[in-house]
Enzyme design. Sequence first.
Site, PDB file in Angstrom:
ATOM      1  N   HIS A   1       0.844  -1.199   0.000  1.00 56.12           N
ATOM      2  CA  HIS A   1       0.000   0.000   0.000  1.00 56.12           C
ATOM      3  C   HIS A   1       0.884   1.257   0.000  1.00 56.12           C
ATOM      4  O   HIS A   1       0.647   2.199  -0.753  1.00 56.12           O
ATOM      5  CB  HIS A   1      -0.911   0.017   1.228  1.00 56.12           C
TER       6      HIS A   1
ATOM      7  N   HIS B   1       0.067  -3.577   9.110  1.00 56.26           N
ATOM      8  CA  HIS B   1       1.513  -3.487   8.917  1.00 56.26           C
ATOM      9  C   HIS B   1       2.187  -2.897  10.140  1.00 56.26           C
ATOM     10  O   HIS B   1       1.597  -2.097  10.873  1.00 56.26           O
ATOM     11  CB  HIS B   1       1.848  -2.618   7.696  1.00 56.26           C
TER      12      HIS B   1
END
Length: 401
Positions: free
Chosen positions: A170, A217
């Site tokens: 991302h 994350h």
Amino acid sequence: MLELLADLHDSELVAGFQRRCGLFLAEAGHHSQEMTRSETETPDQDEKPRGQLRRSWEHQDNNSNYKYKENGCTTGACSKPQYEVKNWPLHFLFLFSSGLGHEIFYITFLPCIHWNLDPFLCRRLVNMWTMVMYIGQVMKDVLKLPRPCSPPVVKLETRVDAEYGLPSTHAMAAIAISFTFLLSAPSRIQFQFEVGLLLAVTLSSLVCLSRLYTGMHSVLDVICGALISAVILFLTYPYWETFDHFQLTSCISPIVALVLPLFLSYTYPELDHYSTTRGDTTTILGVGAGCSVGYWVNEQLGQTFEPQGVLPVPLPTLTMNALALGAVRFLLGVVALVGTRQVVKTVSLQVLYSWYKVPKNDQSARRRKEIEVPYKFTTYTAVGLVNSILVNRAFILLGLL
């Protein structure tokens, strides 16, 4: 250095960020005031670095995501993790920002630039998006570093939980898209560079922070993703014009555009468990391949749909008529792409199921490499071709362009 990396990869750092943003595990809600204190107050953490702490969760899966029992069952199997939100504006901002990094956003946003602004910019963005996403996905499955553990982290997304974490694709995609546009647009359209830079930094930062907020994350994943993307931009920028020329004019360009991505899809790193990374990567490579061939075809036909006149051209005036036309083009274009996806996906799966003698109701067969790769590559190559070749021509026939 190793201790610093361990600290940046520690799940408690992510959980602490979530709590500061008002996101708590529901079962710990009544302790929320205690949880906002510094993590170094616990005895174990005074003795060991956070990244080396041993946790008491019962089971560790293939991706090192800990599962724990609640009411006799693991939360991963029985229900979604329960959480409490105390800052709803920030919650929705980060969920929206996280959506800006999903593949579905790019597969609709990038064609919108092709239909409404400049196919040249769309081509550049697709090229860089395809490159950074492939590199990032492969690195995940080669390095095999786990995502943050839940608990203590609240995980707001579950689809990619079986994927590994480092680097954050991302973050890579957000930075690649934002700054490729920023570097490519000045020669095509007139705009204030400082405003573009502010938007690029803001959007990239929001996407990066959203990956911490959603619990998908670690800080290390996001930092590495951002740095890798920046390095790729720096190394490839001097060759963008050369690649443009090859992509549009070389007689072997369509062959390379189809054969190389298909080869990369079939040689994708194997894992000891099923993960969505191979399928997602094949999807991205298929879109890139289809768009590349489509842009080459447009160049050979002499109809590229690029802005006419002296470059850079002024930005289109945002009148009600222009906005209405843009909205209609977007809606019809998305319908065309979704329809193409559905038709080609259905046909390709039927052919592959018949070829490999798989029962039609066996949904799990789609995970097999010999079925997943060809059906996804074929489907999304067709989507890329329709986007780059047919949609704008349909707009001209309908008087929308």
